[in-house]
Enzyme design. Structure first.
Site, PDB file in Angstrom:
ATOM      1  N   SER A  34       0.846  -1.198   0.000  1.00 23.45           N
ATOM      2  CA  SER A  34       0.000   0.000   0.000  1.00 23.45           C
ATOM      3  C   SER A  34       0.877   1.241   0.000  1.00 23.45           C
ATOM      4  CB  SER A  34      -0.869   0.036   1.257  1.00 23.45           C
ATOM      5  OG  SER A  34      -1.629  -1.126   1.339  1.00 23.45           O
ATOM      6  N   HIS A  65      -4.946  -3.043  -3.593  1.00 25.20           N
ATOM      7  CA  HIS A  65      -3.940  -3.899  -4.219  1.00 25.20           C
ATOM      8  C   HIS A  65      -4.481  -4.340  -5.583  1.00 25.20           C
ATOM      9  CE1 HIS A  65      -1.638  -4.449  -0.477  1.00 25.20           C
ATOM     10  NE2 HIS A  65      -2.804  -4.409   0.109  1.00 25.20           N
ATOM     11  N   HIS A  87      -1.899 -12.019   0.961  1.00 20.80           N
ATOM     12  CA  HIS A  87      -1.636 -11.988   2.403  1.00 20.80           C
ATOM     13  C   HIS A  87      -2.194 -13.236   3.078  1.00 20.80           C
ATOM     14  CE1 HIS A  87      -1.727  -7.735   1.137  1.00 20.80           C
ATOM     15  NE2 HIS A  87      -0.791  -7.569   2.042  1.00 20.80           N
ATOM     16  N   TYR A  89      -3.635 -13.105   5.822  1.00 24.57           N
ATOM     17  CA  TYR A  89      -4.926 -12.746   6.434  1.00 24.57           C
ATOM     18  C   TYR A  89      -6.109 -12.897   5.482  1.00 24.57           C
ATOM     19  CZ  TYR A  89      -4.300  -8.033   4.343  1.00 24.57           C
ATOM     20  OH  TYR A  89      -4.099  -6.990   3.493  1.00 24.57           O
ATOM     21  N   GLU A  90      -5.835 -13.035   4.195  1.00 16.47           N
ATOM     22  CA  GLU A  90      -6.936 -13.296   3.253  1.00 16.47           C
ATOM     23  C   GLU A  90      -7.347 -14.761   3.294  1.00 16.47           C
ATOM     24  OE1 GLU A  90      -6.212 -11.378  -0.806  1.00 16.47           O
ATOM     25  OE2 GLU A  90      -4.269 -11.143   0.179  1.00 16.47           O
ATOM     26  N   ALA A 117       3.269  -0.937   3.912  1.00 19.32           N
ATOM     27  CA  ALA A 117       2.825   0.101   4.838  1.00 19.32           C
ATOM     28  C   ALA A 117       2.895  -0.518   6.226  1.00 19.32           C
ATOM     29  CB  ALA A 117       1.396   0.510   4.517  1.00 19.32           C
ATOM     30  N   MET A 215       1.634  -6.567   8.202  1.00 13.32           N
ATOM     31  CA  MET A 215       1.019  -7.877   7.946  1.00 13.32           C
ATOM     32  C   MET A 215       1.581  -8.570   6.710  1.00 13.32           C
ATOM     33  SD  MET A 215      -2.895  -6.734   8.740  1.00 13.32           S
ATOM     34  CE  MET A 215      -3.262  -5.631  10.110  1.00 13.32           C
ATOM     35  N   SER A 216       2.796  -8.218   6.342  1.00 15.58           N
ATOM     36  CA  SER A 216       3.375  -8.843   5.142  1.00 15.58           C
ATOM     37  C   SER A 216       4.895  -8.930   5.295  1.00 15.58           C
ATOM     38  CB  SER A 216       3.035  -8.011   3.898  1.00 15.58           C
ATOM     39  OG  SER A 216       3.700  -6.770   3.943  1.00 15.58           O
ATOM     40  N   ASN A 239       0.999   5.115  10.255  1.00 18.90           N
ATOM     41  CA  ASN A 239       0.320   5.429  11.520  1.00 18.90           C
ATOM     42  C   ASN A 239       1.220   4.971  12.652  1.00 18.90           C
ATOM     43  OD1 ASN A 239      -0.668   2.654  10.333  1.00 18.90           O
ATOM     44  ND2 ASN A 239      -0.777   2.455  12.563  1.00 18.90           N
ATOM     45  N   HIS A 251      -8.599   1.385   8.391  1.00 15.44           N
ATOM     46  CA  HIS A 251      -7.916   0.925   7.168  1.00 15.44           C
ATOM     47  C   HIS A 251      -7.914   2.020   6.091  1.00 15.44           C
ATOM     48  CE1 HIS A 251      -6.283  -1.837   4.264  1.00 15.44           C
ATOM     49  NE2 HIS A 251      -7.358  -1.839   3.511  1.00 15.44           N
TER      50      HIS A 251
HETATM   51  N1  HPA Z   1      -0.506  -2.630  12.241  1.00 18.15           N
HETATM   52  C1  HPA Z   1      -0.395  -3.634  11.366  1.00 18.15           C
HETATM   53  N2  HPA Z   1      -0.280  -3.434  10.066  1.00 18.15           N
HETATM   54  C2  HPA Z   1      -0.259  -2.167   9.614  1.00 18.15           C
HETATM   55  C3  HPA Z   1      -0.370  -1.077  10.475  1.00 18.15           C
HETATM   56  C4  HPA Z   1      -0.494  -1.323  11.862  1.00 18.15           C
HETATM   57  O1  HPA Z   1      -0.583  -0.398  12.702  1.00 18.15           O
HETATM   58  N3  HPA Z   1      -0.317   0.042   9.716  1.00 18.15           N
HETATM   59  C5  HPA Z   1      -0.169  -0.373   8.418  1.00 18.15           C
HETATM   60  N4  HPA Z   1      -0.142  -1.707   8.359  1.00 18.15           N
END
Ligand code: HPA
Length: 276
Positions: A34, A65, A87, A89-90, A117, A215-216, A239, A251
């Site tokens: 991202s 994506h 991912h 998580y998918e 990201a 998460m990647s 963030n 998100h």
């Molecule tokens: N946590 C997990 N994955 C992320 C975050 C987060 O704060 N920000 C962007 N991807």
């Protein structure tokens, strides 16, 4: 075709379909997370091949994506960009998550640059900063090499002391400085997601020595290291981790923050690829 090391025949079927549509032979592969999508716009003579147009290629379901391989030149080097990744998580299996890397490897890359990201854990980090990975923690508790065939040439008990290539890390840091981008060198922790972390988890990850969470990337980096590719990875800090600042994580906010720096990130990648 060379580099026939995978048992999954789909890899070679996909590579054949790509060979039928482009004769670019890439040396560098990039996976865009991202906020890194603009890298594709900086490619010269781009050829886009959507995942959906390739038989046997998994397709992306996550907003933000796209799901394409884009071939072209970046800083005089032939590159292949995976625009969109898969991912855990998918609910995807490693056979899907690793497919872009396997295909790029079959096509001949020797260097892989991973982007993502991430949430900042290190209190010195700010939204919009970059972090160049110097090491990682795999908090998914899943290893991408489970089930891979161990061979003399490709042992699965492979060393992970220096996953992230030091020379490329230094180039990235130098180019960030030249572009006036605030970059840190830090440790990334990969979680499974898709929920964000609790404040207690963020505190725990800080204590474990992580500087950013996402998460990647980690499972991809481990797999690329196993393939003996040169690996580098960069996080865009979108963030601060949950509980560090007085705000809830969303998100959409993460994606819109990620997109704010796309042009800078694209310039950075171009300058880095030119030097490796
Ligand atoms: N946590 C997990 N994955 C992320 C975050 C987060 O704060 N920000 C962007 N991807």
């Amino acid at each position: 075709m060379e580099r026939k090391i995978f048992e999954d025949e789909r890899v070679y079927d996909i590579a054949e379909q790509i060979y039928a549509r482009t004769d670019v032979t890439p040396s560098v592969g990039l996976i865009l997370g991202s906020g890194w999508g603009a890298v594709c716009r900086g490619l010269e003579e781009p050829i886009t091949i959507s995942y959906a147009s390739l038989q046997n290629m998994p397709t992306c379901g996550v907003k933000g994506h796209s799901g394409n391989f884009v071939f072209g030149k970046l800083g005089c080097k032939n590159v292949v960009v995976a625009q969109g990744r898969f991912h855990l998580y998918e609910g995807k299996e490693f056979s899907d998550v690793l497919m872009p890397i396997k295909v790029m490897y079959a096509l001949g890359i020797d260097t892989l640059i991973l982007t993502n990201a991430a949430g900042g854990l290190n209190r010195a980090y700010r939204r919009g900063d970059l972090m160049v990975l110097k090491d990682h923690i795999n908090f998914t508790f899943r290893n991408p090499l489970i089930g891979e065939k161990a061979t003399e040439e490709y042992p699965v008990f492979c060393d992970m002391t220096n996953v992230y290539d030091e020379a490329i890390r230094n180039i990235i840091l130098e180019e960030c400085e030249a572009l006036g981008l605030c970059a840190h060198s830090g440790v990334y922790i990969q979680v499974l997601g898709p929920s964000y972390e609790t404040p207690a988890e963020i505190q725990a990850f800080s204590k474990l020595g992580a500087d950013a969470v996402g998460m990647s990337t980690v499972v991809e980096a481990v797999f690329a290291k196993y393939l003996r590719l040169k690996v580098a990875a960069i996080s865009g800090i979108t963030n601060m981790g949950a509980g560090i600042e007085d705000e809830r994580l969303d998100h959409h906010d993460v994606l819109s923050q990620a997109r704010k720096n796309e042009e800078n990130y694209s310039m950075l990648i171009k300058r880095v690829v030119k030097r490796i």
